[in-house]
Scaffold this motif. Structure first.
Motif, PDB file in Angstrom:
ATOM      1  N   SER A   1       0.823  -1.210   0.000  1.00 13.23           N
ATOM      2  CA  SER A   1       0.000   0.000   0.000  1.00 13.23           C
ATOM      3  C   SER A   1       0.858   1.262   0.000  1.00 13.23           C
ATOM      4  N   ILE A   2       1.980   1.226   0.711  1.00  9.78           N
ATOM      5  CA  ILE A   2       2.871   2.384   0.751  1.00  9.78           C
ATOM      6  C   ILE A   2       3.481   2.624  -0.623  1.00  9.78           C
ATOM      7  N   LEU A   3       3.827   1.550  -1.324  1.00 11.29           N
ATOM      8  CA  LEU A   3       4.457   1.668  -2.637  1.00 11.29           C
ATOM      9  C   LEU A   3       3.524   2.274  -3.671  1.00 11.29           C
ATOM     10  N   GLN A   4       2.228   2.349  -3.354  1.00  4.22           N
ATOM     11  CA  GLN A   4       1.255   2.917  -4.290  1.00  4.22           C
ATOM     12  C   GLN A   4       0.753   4.295  -3.859  1.00  4.22           C
ATOM     13  N   ARG A   5       1.267   4.820  -2.758  1.00  5.40           N
ATOM     14  CA  ARG A   5       0.814   6.125  -2.287  1.00  5.40           C
ATOM     15  C   ARG A   5       1.351   7.233  -3.181  1.00  5.40           C
ATOM     16  N   PRO A   6       0.548   8.268  -3.450  1.00  7.23           N
ATOM     17  CA  PRO A   6       0.998   9.361  -4.331  1.00  7.23           C
ATOM     18  C   PRO A   6       2.297  10.010  -3.875  1.00  7.23           C
ATOM     19  N   ASP A   7       2.465  10.202  -2.549  1.00  7.34           N
ATOM     20  CA  ASP A   7       3.691  10.855  -2.087  1.00  7.34           C
ATOM     21  C   ASP A   7       4.911   9.968  -2.295  1.00  7.34           C
ATOM     22  N   PHE A   8       4.726   8.657  -2.171  1.00 10.94           N
ATOM     23  CA  PHE A   8       5.837   7.736  -2.406  1.00 10.94           C
ATOM     24  C   PHE A   8       6.196   7.711  -3.889  1.00 10.94           C
ATOM     25  N   ILE A   9       5.177   7.698  -4.754  1.00 12.47           N
ATOM     26  CA  ILE A   9       5.421   7.728  -6.204  1.00 12.47           C
ATOM     27  C   ILE A   9       6.114   9.025  -6.593  1.00 12.47           C
ATOM     28  N   GLU A  10       5.719  10.131  -5.972  1.00 12.47           N
ATOM     29  CA  GLU A  10       6.387  11.405  -6.242  1.00 12.47           C
ATOM     30  C   GLU A  10       7.874  11.316  -5.907  1.00 12.47           C
ATOM     31  N   GLY A  11       8.198  10.663  -4.783  1.00 15.79           N
ATOM     32  CA  GLY A  11       9.600  10.489  -4.421  1.00 15.79           C
ATOM     33  C   GLY A  11      10.358   9.645  -5.441  1.00 15.79           C
ATOM     34  N   ILE A  12       9.715   8.595  -5.946  1.00 16.90           N
ATOM     35  CA  ILE A  12      10.333   7.754  -6.972  1.00 16.90           C
ATOM     36  C   ILE A  12      10.683   8.585  -8.201  1.00 16.90           C
ATOM     37  N   LEU A  13       9.735   9.408  -8.641  1.00 15.66           N
ATOM     38  CA  LEU A  13       9.964  10.227  -9.836  1.00 15.66           C
ATOM     39  C   LEU A  13      11.043  11.277  -9.596  1.00 15.66           C
ATOM     40  N   GLN A  14      11.060  11.860  -8.412  1.00 19.15           N
ATOM     41  CA  GLN A  14      12.080  12.867  -8.104  1.00 19.15           C
ATOM     42  C   GLN A  14      13.475  12.237  -8.038  1.00 19.15           C
ATOM     43  N   ARG A  15      13.579  11.049  -7.466  1.00 19.40           N
ATOM     44  CA  ARG A  15      14.885  10.379  -7.426  1.00 19.40           C
ATOM     45  C   ARG A  15      15.345  10.005  -8.830  1.00 19.40           C
ATOM     46  N   HIS A  16      14.408   9.593  -9.677  1.00 17.64           N
ATOM     47  CA  HIS A  16      14.756   9.278 -11.073  1.00 17.64           C
ATOM     48  C   HIS A  16      15.298  10.518 -11.779  1.00 17.64           C
ATOM     49  N   ASP A  17      14.631  11.641 -11.609  1.00 20.49           N
ATOM     50  CA  ASP A  17      15.109  12.880 -12.230  1.00 20.49           C
ATOM     51  C   ASP A  17      16.472  13.286 -11.677  1.00 20.49           C
ATOM     52  N   ARG A  18      16.666  13.079 -10.379  1.00 21.02           N
ATOM     53  CA  ARG A  18      17.939  13.494  -9.771  1.00 21.02           C
ATOM     54  C   ARG A  18      19.095  12.619 -10.243  1.00 21.02           C
ATOM     55  N   ILE A  19      18.848  11.338 -10.472  1.00 22.22           N
ATOM     56  CA  ILE A  19      19.948  10.518 -10.971  1.00 22.22           C
ATOM     57  C   ILE A  19      20.260  10.874 -12.424  1.00 22.22           C
ATOM     58  N   GLY A  20      19.246  11.358 -13.168  1.00 25.16           N
ATOM     59  CA  GLY A  20      19.511  11.866 -14.507  1.00 25.16           C
ATOM     60  C   GLY A  20      20.393  13.102 -14.469  1.00 25.16           C
ATOM     61  N   GLN A  21      20.126  13.986 -13.524  1.00 25.07           N
ATOM     62  CA  GLN A  21      20.973  15.169 -13.348  1.00 25.07           C
ATOM     63  C   GLN A  21      22.379  14.758 -12.948  1.00 25.07           C
ATOM     64  N   PHE A  22      22.501  13.792 -12.038  1.00 23.47           N
ATOM     65  CA  PHE A  22      23.811  13.283 -11.607  1.00 23.47           C
ATOM     66  C   PHE A  22      24.582  12.723 -12.801  1.00 23.47           C
ATOM     67  N   TYR A  23      23.884  11.986 -13.652  1.00 19.01           N
ATOM     68  CA  TYR A  23      24.499  11.415 -14.856  1.00 19.01           C
ATOM     69  C   TYR A  23      25.074  12.517 -15.744  1.00 19.01           C
ATOM     70  N   ARG A  24      24.308  13.567 -15.956  1.00 19.62           N
ATOM     71  CA  ARG A  24      24.780  14.654 -16.812  1.00 19.62           C
ATOM     72  C   ARG A  24      25.969  15.387 -16.195  1.00 19.62           C
ATOM     73  N   GLU A  25      25.930  15.567 -14.873  1.00 20.25           N
ATOM     74  CA  GLU A  25      27.055  16.211 -14.194  1.00 20.25           C
ATOM     75  C   GLU A  25      28.316  15.365 -14.300  1.00 20.25           C
ATOM     76  N   LEU A  26      28.179  14.070 -14.124  1.00 21.21           N
ATOM     77  CA  LEU A  26      29.334  13.175 -14.212  1.00 21.21           C
ATOM     78  C   LEU A  26      29.886  13.132 -15.630  1.00 21.21           C
ATOM     79  N   CYS A  27      28.991  13.166 -16.613  1.00 20.47           N
ATOM     80  CA  CYS A  27      29.444  13.207 -18.006  1.00 20.47           C
ATOM     81  C   CYS A  27      30.266  14.472 -18.262  1.00 20.47           C
ATOM     82  N   ALA A  28      29.768  15.592 -17.784  1.00 21.42           N
ATOM     83  CA  ALA A  28      30.459  16.857 -17.998  1.00 21.42           C
ATOM     84  C   ALA A  28      31.824  16.864 -17.324  1.00 21.42           C
TER      85      ALA A  28
END
Length: 319
Positions: A125-152
């Motif tokens: 039930s926790i894995l389906q909560r909107p706030d938990f899903i929001e955290g999943i999406l934010q962490r995904h975006d942040r690792i994308g930013q990390f990837y770009r920083e490391l590439c640079a």
């Protein structure tokens, strides 16, 4: 959580690359902590992350399962999550068993953990909560930013962002490997300082000390942090961590006594006790190896495909 052994410490180019990577990693780890904290205190947040990472460890280590349960439309079923004992969590975090047990029970009463005879899990039930899903999406975006920083920064020149998993975005893959990396490096900090909050505070002070330093300045900082580091005021980093000034000040004094801080009227600068200097260099090299390994695995799983077009322009073309 042991990482790969570092390359030989006498390689000055790799060590310089490790020090260039360190501030990017610290920013990433602290941002992931902030995204994931929600309304929990720092220890509860780390405890929750340790439990969920243990629950999904069988998926994390199996490429086939990673790809089968890659996105929000295909979460792994509850029976595939492995329970973890409170004792294992306490040992991993280096906190007393009773402290871990009390905190787990409190989160169980709040409905965000399930405790059975087999161990502790995060309920479906926790894995389906909107706030938990929001955290999943934010962490995904942040690792994308990390990837770009490391590439640079030229850290990931050997990583190949294989296609095939970009739509829908494989946010569960990126989150699993994010937690694996973050907890591995948190474990190193806890091992050095003795407890989770001391490790987090020291990392936050380092972030303040090196903010805005260029690659050459970071190399100087690594050799002489008191001369090159920017002092951090307790009130500033306490607020950023959500700690009271009194709590932060108590930990700062403990870290100073242990030889990890130099304090002046301008603030605190993180230092390494003489006996810890080799360990600090090894930690920087370990972090570089762990970063490169994490993104190599993400590339092999096709989980970087959605970030690749954004990483190519300008200085990031090395990826």
């Amino acid at each position: 959580m042991s990482g790969p052994g570092p390359p030989p410490a006498h390689d000055p180019q790799r060590l310089a690359l490790a020090w260039r990577t360190a501030p990017l990693s610290i920013d990433f780890i602290l941002d992931i902590r902030a995204i994931s904290r929600r309304d929990r205190d720092l220890i509860d947040s780390l405890l929750f992350a340790t439990i969920i990472a243990s629950n999904v460890a069988p998926l994390t280590q199996d490429p086939g399962l990673q790809l089968a349960y890659a996105d929000l439309a295909s979460p792994a079923p509850a029976e595939m999550r492995r329970p973890v004992s409170v004792n294992a969590v306490a040992q991993s975090m280096r906190i007393p068993f009773e402290t871990a047990r009390r905190r787990v029970r409190r989160m169980e009463k709040a409905g965000i953990l399930e405790v059975t005879a087999r161990g502790v899990t995060v309920p479906q039930s926790i894995l389906q909560r909107p706030d938990f899903i929001e955290g999943i999406l934010q962490r995904h975006d942040r690792i994308g930013q990390f990837y770009r920083e490391l590439c640079a920064a030229g850290v990931l020149t050997a990583v190949v962002a294989a296609g095939g998993a970009g739509d829908p975005p494989p946010v569960l893959i990126t989150n699993r490997l994010t937690w694996e990396y973050v907890l591995r490096m948190a474990d190193e900090m806890i091992a050095m300082t003795g407890d989770p909050l001391s490790g987090l505070i020291l990392m936050k002070i380092v972030q303040h000390n090196i903010r805005g330093l260029g690659p050459d300045e970071l190399t100087v900082w690594a050799r002489n942090p008191v001369a090159a580091g920017l002092p951090a005021r307790t009130s500033s980093f306490a607020a950023e961590l959500g700690l009271s000034p009194e709590t932060a000040r108590r930990y700062v004094m403990s870290l100073e006594t242990a030889g990890f801080l130099h304090r002046s009227t301008r603030g605190a600068v993180a230092i390494a006790p003489p006996e810890e200097a080799p360990a600090l260099e090894r930690m920087a090299l370990d972090n570089l190896a762990n970063v490169q390994r994490t993104f190599a695995r993400l590339g092999q799983l096709g989980a970087l495909a959605g970030f690749e077009d954004e990483a190519r322009p300008g200085a990031a073309a090395a990826c």
